[in-house]
Write a protein that holds these residues in place. Structure first.
Motif, PDB file in Angstrom:
ATOM      1  N   LEU A  39       0.855  -1.041  -0.062  1.00  0.00           N
ATOM      2  CA  LEU A  39       0.058  -0.029   0.178  1.00  0.00           C
ATOM      3  C   LEU A  39       1.324   1.552  -0.105  1.00  0.00           C
ATOM      4  O   LEU A  39       0.446   1.997  -0.597  1.00  0.00           O
ATOM      5  CB  LEU A  39      -1.008   0.260   0.875  1.00  0.00           C
ATOM      6  N   LEU A  40       2.127   1.409   1.033  1.00  0.00           N
ATOM      7  CA  LEU A  40       2.728   2.622   0.646  1.00  0.00           C
ATOM      8  C   LEU A  40       3.348   2.773  -0.798  1.00  0.00           C
ATOM      9  O   LEU A  40       3.807   3.658  -0.672  1.00  0.00           O
ATOM     10  CB  LEU A  40       3.904   2.154   1.582  1.00  0.00           C
ATOM     11  N   ASP A  41       4.038   1.484  -0.873  1.00  0.00           N
ATOM     12  CA  ASP A  41       4.404   1.899  -2.626  1.00  0.00           C
ATOM     13  C   ASP A  41       3.727   2.004  -3.154  1.00  0.00           C
ATOM     14  O   ASP A  41       3.878   2.300  -4.662  1.00  0.00           O
ATOM     15  CB  ASP A  41       5.287   0.348  -2.718  1.00  0.00           C
ATOM     16  N   THR A  42       2.422   2.290  -3.395  1.00  0.00           N
ATOM     17  CA  THR A  42       1.575   2.942  -3.862  1.00  0.00           C
ATOM     18  C   THR A  42       0.936   4.826  -4.196  1.00  0.00           C
ATOM     19  O   THR A  42       0.931   5.594  -4.415  1.00  0.00           O
ATOM     20  CB  THR A  42      -0.397   2.653  -4.039  1.00  0.00           C
ATOM     21  N   GLY A  43       2.581   5.222  -3.278  1.00  0.00           N
ATOM     22  CA  GLY A  43       1.492   6.447  -3.307  1.00  0.00           C
ATOM     23  C   GLY A  43       1.506   6.237  -1.178  1.00  0.00           C
ATOM     24  O   GLY A  43       1.294   7.870  -1.687  1.00  0.00           O
ATOM     25  N   TYR A  44       0.586   6.166  -1.276  1.00  0.00           N
ATOM     26  CA  TYR A  44      -0.245   6.013  -0.128  1.00  0.00           C
ATOM     27  C   TYR A  44       0.662   6.515   1.851  1.00  0.00           C
ATOM     28  O   TYR A  44       1.584   5.912   1.625  1.00  0.00           O
ATOM     29  CB  TYR A  44      -1.262   4.913   0.530  1.00  0.00           C
ATOM     30  N   VAL A  45       0.653   7.491   1.899  1.00  0.00           N
ATOM     31  CA  VAL A  45       1.919   7.735   2.895  1.00  0.00           C
ATOM     32  C   VAL A  45       0.673   7.929   4.430  1.00  0.00           C
ATOM     33  O   VAL A  45       0.111   9.480   4.380  1.00  0.00           O
ATOM     34  CB  VAL A  45       2.761   9.500   3.169  1.00  0.00           C
ATOM     35  N   PRO A  46       0.387   7.740   5.056  1.00  0.00           N
ATOM     36  CA  PRO A  46      -0.082   8.157   6.969  1.00  0.00           C
ATOM     37  C   PRO A  46       0.179   8.834   7.230  1.00  0.00           C
ATOM     38  O   PRO A  46       1.600   8.701   7.305  1.00  0.00           O
ATOM     39  CB  PRO A  46      -0.593   6.342   7.371  1.00  0.00           C
ATOM     40  N   ASP A  47      -0.711   9.298   8.194  1.00  0.00           N
ATOM     41  CA  ASP A  47       0.109  10.522   9.378  1.00  0.00           C
ATOM     42  C   ASP A  47       0.954   9.403  10.757  1.00  0.00           C
ATOM     43  O   ASP A  47       2.025   9.927  11.203  1.00  0.00           O
ATOM     44  CB  ASP A  47      -0.408  11.387  10.042  1.00  0.00           C
ATOM     45  N   VAL A  48      -0.155   7.897  10.628  1.00  0.00           N
ATOM     46  CA  VAL A  48       0.035   6.588  11.425  1.00  0.00           C
ATOM     47  C   VAL A  48      -0.160   6.017  11.767  1.00  0.00           C
ATOM     48  O   VAL A  48      -1.118   5.382  10.906  1.00  0.00           O
ATOM     49  CB  VAL A  48      -0.839   7.110  13.261  1.00  0.00           C
ATOM     50  N   PHE A  63       8.404  -4.872   9.481  1.00  0.00           N
ATOM     51  CA  PHE A  63       7.886  -3.623   8.494  1.00  0.00           C
ATOM     52  C   PHE A  63       8.174  -2.025   8.375  1.00  0.00           C
ATOM     53  O   PHE A  63       8.854  -1.164   8.892  1.00  0.00           O
ATOM     54  CB  PHE A  63       6.565  -3.603   9.277  1.00  0.00           C
ATOM     55  N   ILE A  64       8.107  -1.747  10.568  1.00  0.00           N
ATOM     56  CA  ILE A  64       8.781  -0.719  11.172  1.00  0.00           C
ATOM     57  C   ILE A  64      10.328  -0.477  10.615  1.00  0.00           C
ATOM     58  O   ILE A  64      11.226   0.942   9.891  1.00  0.00           O
ATOM     59  CB  ILE A  64       8.892  -1.281  12.323  1.00  0.00           C
ATOM     60  N   LYS A  65      11.213  -1.303  10.308  1.00  0.00           N
ATOM     61  CA  LYS A  65      12.577  -1.875  10.400  1.00  0.00           C
ATOM     62  C   LYS A  65      12.071  -0.444   8.707  1.00  0.00           C
ATOM     63  O   LYS A  65      12.901  -0.117   8.157  1.00  0.00           O
ATOM     64  CB  LYS A  65      13.394  -2.333   9.949  1.00  0.00           C
ATOM     65  N   ALA A  66      11.077  -1.514   8.157  1.00  0.00           N
ATOM     66  CA  ALA A  66      11.377  -1.100   6.482  1.00  0.00           C
ATOM     67  C   ALA A  66      11.049  -0.064   6.454  1.00  0.00           C
ATOM     68  O   ALA A  66      11.476   1.146   5.398  1.00  0.00           O
ATOM     69  CB  ALA A  66      11.046  -2.186   5.691  1.00  0.00           C
ATOM     70  N   VAL A  67       9.865   0.474   6.847  1.00  0.00           N
ATOM     71  CA  VAL A  67       9.348   1.711   7.114  1.00  0.00           C
ATOM     72  C   VAL A  67      10.197   2.674   7.338  1.00  0.00           C
ATOM     73  O   VAL A  67      10.279   3.947   7.050  1.00  0.00           O
ATOM     74  CB  VAL A  67       8.531   2.792   7.991  1.00  0.00           C
ATOM     75  N   ARG A  68      11.281   2.451   8.077  1.00  0.00           N
ATOM     76  CA  ARG A  68      12.398   3.511   8.699  1.00  0.00           C
ATOM     77  C   ARG A  68      13.365   3.664   7.607  1.00  0.00           C
ATOM     78  O   ARG A  68      14.450   4.751   7.909  1.00  0.00           O
ATOM     79  CB  ARG A  68      12.815   3.389  10.255  1.00  0.00           C
ATOM     80  N   ALA A  69      13.713   2.857   6.611  1.00  0.00           N
ATOM     81  CA  ALA A  69      14.699   2.106   6.041  1.00  0.00           C
ATOM     82  C   ALA A  69      14.637   3.858   4.780  1.00  0.00           C
ATOM     83  O   ALA A  69      15.256   3.627   3.985  1.00  0.00           O
ATOM     84  CB  ALA A  69      15.141   0.953   6.026  1.00  0.00           C
ATOM     85  N   ARG A  70      13.209   4.515   4.834  1.00  0.00           N
ATOM     86  CA  ARG A  70      12.697   5.167   3.111  1.00  0.00           C
ATOM     87  C   ARG A  70      12.281   5.975   3.845  1.00  0.00           C
ATOM     88  O   ARG A  70      11.812   6.574   4.981  1.00  0.00           O
ATOM     89  CB  ARG A  70      11.626   4.593   2.922  1.00  0.00           C
ATOM     90  N   ASP A  71      13.645   7.174   2.915  1.00  0.00           N
ATOM     91  CA  ASP A  71      13.424   8.880   3.253  1.00  0.00           C
ATOM     92  C   ASP A  71      11.816   8.827   2.992  1.00  0.00           C
ATOM     93  O   ASP A  71      11.382   9.709   3.765  1.00  0.00           O
ATOM     94  CB  ASP A  71      14.484   9.187   3.063  1.00  0.00           C
ATOM     95  N   ASP A  72      11.038   8.963   2.404  1.00  0.00           N
ATOM     96  CA  ASP A  72      10.405   9.325   1.944  1.00  0.00           C
ATOM     97  C   ASP A  72       8.673   8.944   3.034  1.00  0.00           C
ATOM     98  O   ASP A  72       7.335   9.287   3.031  1.00  0.00           O
ATOM     99  CB  ASP A  72       9.039   8.307   0.533  1.00  0.00           C
ATOM    100  N   LEU A  73       9.198   8.447   3.951  1.00  0.00           N
ATOM    101  CA  LEU A  73       8.580   8.032   4.721  1.00  0.00           C
ATOM    102  C   LEU A  73       8.931   8.036   6.544  1.00  0.00           C
ATOM    103  O   LEU A  73       8.473   8.221   7.815  1.00  0.00           O
ATOM    104  CB  LEU A  73       7.932   6.380   4.659  1.00  0.00           C
TER     105      LEU A  73
END
Length: 123
Positions: A39-48, A63-73
Motif C-alpha cells: 500500500l505504501l508503495d502505491t504512494g499512500y502515506v499515513p500520518d500514523v 515493517f517498522i524497520k522497512a519504513v524507517r529505511a525509507r526517506d519518503d516515509l
C-alpha cells in the motif's frame, strides 16, 4: 489525518478503525506488513501506522524497520499495538523506530493518549 491499521486479526482491525474514526482519522487497513508495504508503495502515506507485531509474511518489527529505511516515509509516526509485553521486545521496537508501544488489551483512552503524545490529536 490518515491512519493505517496493520493487524492480521479482522476483529482488532475493526476495533482500531472505529476508535481512530471517532478521533477524526481516515483509516486504511492491511492484513500484514507485506500488504502494508505494498500500500505504501502505491504512494499512500499515513500520518500514523498502528502495527501488530505477530503477523504472517512480514511481521510488525520488520515493517517498522522497512519504513524507517525509507526517506519518503520518515514523517510517519509508528505505534506498535501488540500482545508482546516483554521489556526486551518493547526496547527492540522503540530502537527499530517505533514512537509508541501499546500492549493489548487496551482501552480507547490509551490509544487517544498515545496519539496525543505524538501530537496527532488534541488532549
Amino acid at each position: 489525518m490518515r491512519a493505517l491499521v496493520i493487524d492480521d486479526s479482522r476483529a482488532m482491525r475493526t476495533i482500531l478503525t472505529k476508535q481512530l474514526g471517532k478521533l477524526g482519522f481516515d483509516v486504511a487497513q492491511a492484513t500484514d506488513g507485506r500488504d502494508a508495504l505494498d500500500l505504501l508503495d502505491t504512494g499512500y502515506v499515513p500520518d500514523v501506522a498502528l502495527v501488530d507485531w505477530n503477523m504472517p509474511r512480514v511481521d510488525g518489527l520488520s515493517f517498522i524497520k522497512a519504513v524507517r529505511a525509507r526517506d519518503d516515509l520518515r514523517d510517519v509516526s509508528l505505534m506498535m499495538v501488540t500482545t508482546e509485553s516483554e521489556q526486551r521486545n518493547i526496547v527492540r521496537a522503540l530502537a527499530a523506530g517505533a514512537h509508541e508501544y501499546v500492549i493489548k488489551p487496551f482501552t480507547e483512552e490509551v490509544i487517544g493518549e498515545k496519539l496525543a503524545l505524538l501530537g496527532l490529536v488534541g488532549v
